[in-house]
Design a protein around this motif. Structure first.
Motif, PDB file in Angstrom:
ATOM      1  N   ALA A 119     106.043 -58.200 -14.001  1.00 52.30           N
ATOM      2  CA  ALA A 119     105.563 -57.121 -14.869  1.00 52.30           C
ATOM      3  C   ALA A 119     105.456 -57.554 -16.315  1.00 52.30           C
ATOM      4  N   ASP A 120     104.393 -57.083 -16.984  1.00 53.79           N
ATOM      5  CA  ASP A 120     104.340 -57.055 -18.434  1.00 53.79           C
ATOM      6  C   ASP A 120     104.537 -58.423 -19.098  1.00 53.79           C
ATOM      7  N   CYS A 121     103.831 -59.432 -18.614  1.00 53.63           N
ATOM      8  CA  CYS A 121     103.976 -60.787 -19.149  1.00 53.63           C
ATOM      9  C   CYS A 121     103.350 -60.894 -20.542  1.00 53.63           C
ATOM     10  N   THR A 122     103.930 -61.754 -21.368  1.00 52.56           N
ATOM     11  CA  THR A 122     103.354 -62.006 -22.689  1.00 52.56           C
ATOM     12  C   THR A 122     102.841 -63.440 -22.798  1.00 52.56           C
ATOM     13  N   SER A 123     103.107 -64.250 -21.774  1.00 51.23           N
ATOM     14  CA  SER A 123     102.575 -65.607 -21.775  1.00 51.23           C
ATOM     15  C   SER A 123     102.409 -66.104 -20.340  1.00 51.23           C
ATOM     16  N   LEU A 124     101.309 -66.823 -20.098  1.00 53.68           N
ATOM     17  CA  LEU A 124     101.026 -67.360 -18.770  1.00 53.68           C
ATOM     18  C   LEU A 124     100.530 -68.796 -18.927  1.00 53.68           C
ATOM     19  N   THR A 125     101.127 -69.706 -18.168  1.00 57.49           N
ATOM     20  CA  THR A 125     100.641 -71.089 -18.189  1.00 57.49           C
ATOM     21  C   THR A 125     100.701 -71.653 -16.770  1.00 57.49           C
ATOM     22  N   ILE A 126     100.087 -72.812 -16.598  1.00 56.10           N
ATOM     23  CA  ILE A 126     100.131 -73.471 -15.295  1.00 56.10           C
ATOM     24  C   ILE A 126     101.121 -74.638 -15.379  1.00 56.10           C
ATOM     25  N   GLU A 127     102.019 -74.732 -14.409  1.00 58.99           N
ATOM     26  CA  GLU A 127     102.956 -75.853 -14.349  1.00 58.99           C
ATOM     27  C   GLU A 127     102.200 -77.048 -13.772  1.00 58.99           C
ATOM     28  N   LYS A 128     102.151 -78.128 -14.555  1.00 57.97           N
ATOM     29  CA  LYS A 128     101.309 -79.271 -14.210  1.00 57.97           C
ATOM     30  C   LYS A 128     101.569 -79.838 -12.818  1.00 57.97           C
ATOM     31  N   GLU A 129     102.848 -80.136 -12.523  1.00 57.66           N
ATOM     32  CA  GLU A 129     103.188 -80.848 -11.282  1.00 57.66           C
ATOM     33  C   GLU A 129     102.854 -80.041 -10.039  1.00 57.66           C
ATOM     34  N   THR A 130     102.975 -78.705 -10.154  1.00 58.21           N
ATOM     35  CA  THR A 130     102.876 -77.876  -8.941  1.00 58.21           C
ATOM     36  C   THR A 130     101.638 -76.989  -8.904  1.00 58.21           C
ATOM     37  N   ASN A 131     100.941 -76.876 -10.030  1.00 53.48           N
ATOM     38  CA  ASN A 131      99.831 -75.930 -10.153  1.00 53.48           C
ATOM     39  C   ASN A 131     100.264 -74.474  -9.984  1.00 53.48           C
ATOM     40  N   LEU A 132     101.568 -74.224 -10.173  1.00 52.54           N
ATOM     41  CA  LEU A 132     102.055 -72.852 -10.053  1.00 52.54           C
ATOM     42  C   LEU A 132     101.932 -72.110 -11.384  1.00 52.54           C
ATOM     43  N   LEU A 133     101.829 -70.802 -11.273  1.00 50.70           N
ATOM     44  CA  LEU A 133     101.720 -69.958 -12.464  1.00 50.70           C
ATOM     45  C   LEU A 133     103.116 -69.702 -13.038  1.00 50.70           C
ATOM     46  N   LEU A 134     103.288 -70.036 -14.313  1.00 54.16           N
ATOM     47  CA  LEU A 134     104.551 -69.728 -15.002  1.00 54.16           C
ATOM     48  C   LEU A 134     104.341 -68.428 -15.774  1.00 54.16           C
ATOM     49  N   GLN A 135     105.121 -67.410 -15.389  1.00 56.97           N
ATOM     50  CA  GLN A 135     104.929 -66.079 -15.951  1.00 56.97           C
ATOM     51  C   GLN A 135     106.110 -65.759 -16.856  1.00 56.97           C
ATOM     52  N   THR A 136     105.831 -65.563 -18.154  1.00 56.92           N
ATOM     53  CA  THR A 136     106.921 -65.321 -19.093  1.00 56.92           C
ATOM     54  C   THR A 136     106.880 -63.883 -19.590  1.00 56.92           C
ATOM     55  N   ARG A 137     108.044 -63.252 -19.540  1.00 57.31           N
ATOM     56  CA  ARG A 137     108.113 -61.843 -19.971  1.00 57.31           C
ATOM     57  C   ARG A 137     109.422 -61.582 -20.699  1.00 57.31           C
ATOM     58  N   PRO A 138     109.369 -60.652 -21.666  1.00 62.84           N
ATOM     59  CA  PRO A 138     110.605 -60.255 -22.318  1.00 62.84           C
ATOM     60  C   PRO A 138     111.414 -59.383 -21.356  1.00 62.84           C
ATOM     61  N   ALA A 139     112.746 -59.532 -21.375  1.00 61.27           N
ATOM     62  CA  ALA A 139     113.597 -58.665 -20.558  1.00 61.27           C
ATOM     63  C   ALA A 139     114.829 -58.280 -21.347  1.00 61.27           C
ATOM     64  N   ILE A 140     115.611 -57.381 -20.798  1.00 58.87           N
ATOM     65  CA  ILE A 140     116.802 -56.837 -21.458  1.00 58.87           C
ATOM     66  C   ILE A 140     116.467 -56.458 -22.899  1.00 58.87           C
ATOM     67  N   GLY A 141     115.582 -55.512 -23.019  1.00 58.04           N
ATOM     68  CA  GLY A 141     115.231 -55.005 -24.335  1.00 58.04           C
ATOM     69  C   GLY A 141     114.641 -56.048 -25.258  1.00 58.04           C
ATOM     70  N   GLY A 142     113.937 -57.005 -24.697  1.00 54.02           N
ATOM     71  CA  GLY A 142     113.261 -57.999 -25.525  1.00 54.02           C
ATOM     72  C   GLY A 142     114.194 -59.077 -26.053  1.00 54.02           C
ATOM     73  N   ASN A 143     115.448 -59.077 -25.617  1.00 52.94           N
ATOM     74  CA  ASN A 143     116.400 -60.065 -26.132  1.00 52.94           C
ATOM     75  C   ASN A 143     116.301 -61.421 -25.468  1.00 52.94           C
ATOM     76  N   ILE A 144     115.798 -61.452 -24.263  1.00 50.43           N
ATOM     77  CA  ILE A 144     115.594 -62.746 -23.627  1.00 50.43           C
ATOM     78  C   ILE A 144     114.155 -62.840 -23.139  1.00 50.43           C
ATOM     79  N   MET A 145     113.700 -64.084 -23.002  1.00 47.64           N
ATOM     80  CA  MET A 145     112.397 -64.313 -22.389  1.00 47.64           C
ATOM     81  C   MET A 145     112.687 -64.974 -21.043  1.00 47.64           C
ATOM     82  N   ALA A 146     112.208 -64.354 -19.983  1.00 45.87           N
ATOM     83  CA  ALA A 146     112.428 -64.909 -18.644  1.00 45.87           C
ATOM     84  C   ALA A 146     111.130 -65.516 -18.155  1.00 45.87           C
ATOM     85  N   THR A 147     111.224 -66.705 -17.570  1.00 48.32           N
ATOM     86  CA  THR A 147     110.045 -67.320 -16.973  1.00 48.32           C
ATOM     87  C   THR A 147     110.206 -67.257 -15.461  1.00 48.32           C
TER      88      THR A 147
END
Lengths: 332, 271
Positions: A119-147
């Motif tokens: 949910a609600d990602c603020t950044s998206l990139t592709i992981e080179k080695e795996t071609n997987l989507l890295l989805q980054t979102r703020p959590a716990i009231g914006g105090n941490i960024m979870a990928t």
């Protein structure tokens, strides 16, 4: 197939701006993967130039399914159409907007296609080695960024926060492949029906989609004074936000509330007037590009996360801001 | 009729402060509370009960300590509560959580309406409600801001969108997610609190539910958290002191210079 899909959003004969932001995200992912970028548009009949705008903002392919039942969101109907498309064509990635539409349909779809959704990602990139989507979102009231990753399930799905990326520059005349998808009447869900729609006036525009937001809080002291916020907002071409205190006191409706129990927003400019900045409020604005605060208490937490802070009487300061706008109008 | 309200226990955040150096939230004691937005789901269910004579069941998935939020729901006026707890459920993402909750709800017999809060204040995804609807093939209405008409076989509601709101009608059974403005939350009564204290709430574990084991918990979750970082929060503010009225004009000029410099005054579309 390694295709990247985005779910475009439609409202009243128009393609919503957030669709072009999704295309900008999708374009960078598709380019990293060397794959095609496809936009899915579920809408009633719409002008051809509107559909073509999706190509001009970066889509290689548009899957367009037209039916009057797409006038308003019905999660079951939308999800059926998307499920059928996803099963036939197996996209690698599917992005939607973190809006009242995307945040409703995509979870419904994630269950139907048995895949994960972030949910609600603020950044998206592709992981080179795996071609997987890295989805980054703020959590716990914006105090941490979870990928977050979706290693096994396909498509990898995410909703993306509006205003987290600018649309690409429109390339007039850019072409792509348009594929019309026939509507299957079995998709139609009759259990839910929209009877009426009320659309806000221009200056009531939603705070999640606004580039600029001016918010008022407890420091305004009373309801009549909240008008001041609307006036400054209108000078700036901004939407009106509010702290929880202002909403709880009935100065303005809940749809304007910014913070942990209200909206989390990422405008280019956030201006906080008479807001001290409780942790819950700050949680809602941490991803704003620039924060300006006007407050008479030099120890307010809001100052810690401001880029520019004026410490002074908000009524005097705002009065002067209005005057300055007046002056500029005369000379421009 | 039967109304189910899925609720969640979350860390308390109202008394926390920010570390002035790092700008990170300090969780003093980090008490666990009922997700504040779930209060509106409970309140909506209780109003429905008053209008249509329903039985309201609160359900939560979580450790033993989560029993506390079910007691709170009972104290407010819910009739029954079900606690879902098993080590096998630990670490579930929204897909797996919604699966487990949907299975528990399906096991309750005929359910007419499921009401959830908009989202929980910790995970902040807002996905579990819509996903439960999908597992149970129910019509879904999200972001409900007003219950206009409550009937035992259908309802009319107001739904908030970015553009404004919609008035819509949905037949039951259905799942709705409600916003804070849907109703003012009642306080629990002394009678309710006593009832909650005495009530023995059943706990359902994996063997009580008809579930596919490979869908459960961390292992059954399609999404995996791979990295956690502290968010950048603190900014170095340019602080302009303007407590005296004669300093205000210069302060405002500095503000406009800043806005101009960052290209924040550009006219054009505001959205």
């Amino acid at each position: 197939m390694n295709d990247v899909w985005i779910l475009a959003e439609y409202h009243k004969g128009m393609i919503k701006e957030v669709s072009y932001e999704l295309l900008a995200w999708g374009r960078s992912l598709a380019d990293s993967l060397g794959s095609s970028l496809c936009a899915v548009l579920l809408s009633p009949k719409i002008e051809t130039e509107k559909v073509n705008s999706l190509f001009e903002y970066g889509a290689d392919v548009v899957y367009h399914c037209t039916d009057s039942s797409f006038e308003f969101l019905n999660c079951a109907t939308f999800s059926c159409a998307l499920e059928s498309l996803v099963r036939e064509r197996s996209p690698h990635i599917l992005l939607g907007a973190a809006t009242t539409t995307g945040r409703s349909v995509l979870p419904y779809l994630a269950v139907k296609v048995s895949s994960g959704l972030t949910a609600d990602c603020t950044s998206l990139t592709i992981e080179k080695e795996t071609n997987l989507l890295l989805q980054t979102r703020p959590a716990i009231g914006g105090n941490i960024m979870a990928t977050i990753k979706t290693p096994e399930h396909r498509p990898q799905m995410a909703t993306v926060r509006p205003k987290s990326k600018k649309p690409l520059k429109r390339e007039i005349g850019r072409k792509g492949r348009l594929e019309s998808i026939p509507f299957d009447p079995l998709w139609k869900d009759e259990r839910m029906k929209v009877l009426e729609e009320y659309i806000h006036e221009g200056n009531e525009s939603s705070i999640e989609e606004a580039k600029r937001v001016v918010s008022g809080g407890k420091g305004l002291k009373k309801k009549e004074n909240f008008e001041l916020i609307s006036r400054i907002a209108s000078c700036l071409g901004a939407a009106v936000g509010a702290s929880r205190e202002a909403v709880d006191r009935g100065w303005i409706g809940y749809s304007h509330q910014v913070g942990l129990s209200g909206k989390t927003i990422s405008p280019k400019l956030y201006m906080a007037v008479g807001i001290s900045g409780a942790v819950q409020h700050l949680a809602g604005i941490k991803t704003a590009e620039y924060i300006v605060s006007i407050n008479n208490d030099p120890t307010s937490p809001i100052i810690q996360i401001s880029d520019l802070a004026i410490v002074g009487d908000l009524f005097t300061v705002c009065g002067e801001i209005e005057k300055e706008f007046e002056r500029r109008k005369v000379f421009s | 009729m039967v109304i189910v309200v899925p609720i969640k226990q979350v860390p308390e955040t109202s008394n926390v402060q920010m570390d002035s150096v790092t700008g990170v939230m300090i969780r003093s004691g980090s008490k666990a509370i009922l997700n504040p937005l779930d209060l509106y789901a409970i309140e909506s269910a209780l109003r429905y009960k008053e209008a249509c004579d329903a039985r309201v069941i609160a359900v939560t998935m979580g450790p033993q300590s989560a029993m506390k939020v079910l007691k709170e729901a009972i104290a407010m006026g819910c009739d029954d509560a079900v606690h879902i707890s098993d080590r096998a459920f630990a670490g579930a993402d929204t897909w797996s959580t919604s699966y487990t909750l949907a299975k528990a709800i399906a096991g309750m017999g005929k359910v007419d309406l499921i009401i959830t809060g908009e989202r929980a204040t910790d995970g902040d995804t807002g996905q579990v409600g819509p996903e439960i609807a999908s597992w149970l093939n129910l019509p879904l209405v999200t972001y409900v801001s007003q219950l206009i008409e409550m009937r035992s076989d259908s309802m009319m509601v107001k739904r908030m969108t970015e553009e404004g709101y919609q008035k819509l009608e949905v037949t039951l059974p259905a799942l709705i997610t409600v916003l804070k403005e849907v109703a003012t939350v009642r306080l629990s009564t002394l009678k309710g609190k006593m009832r909650a204290m005495d009530m023995i709430i059943p706990t359902r574990t994996v063997k009580d539910l008809d579930v596919e084991p490979s869908y459960l918990g961390l292992k059954g979750s399609p999404t995996k958290v791979v990295k956690i970082e502290q968010a950048r929060v603190k900014r170095d503010a340019l602080i302009i002191e303007a407590m005296e009225a004669d300093k205000v004009p210069d302060a405002v000029i500095s503000l406009f210079d800043f806005l101009e410099d960052k290209q924040l005054l550009e006219k054009g579309e505001s959205r």
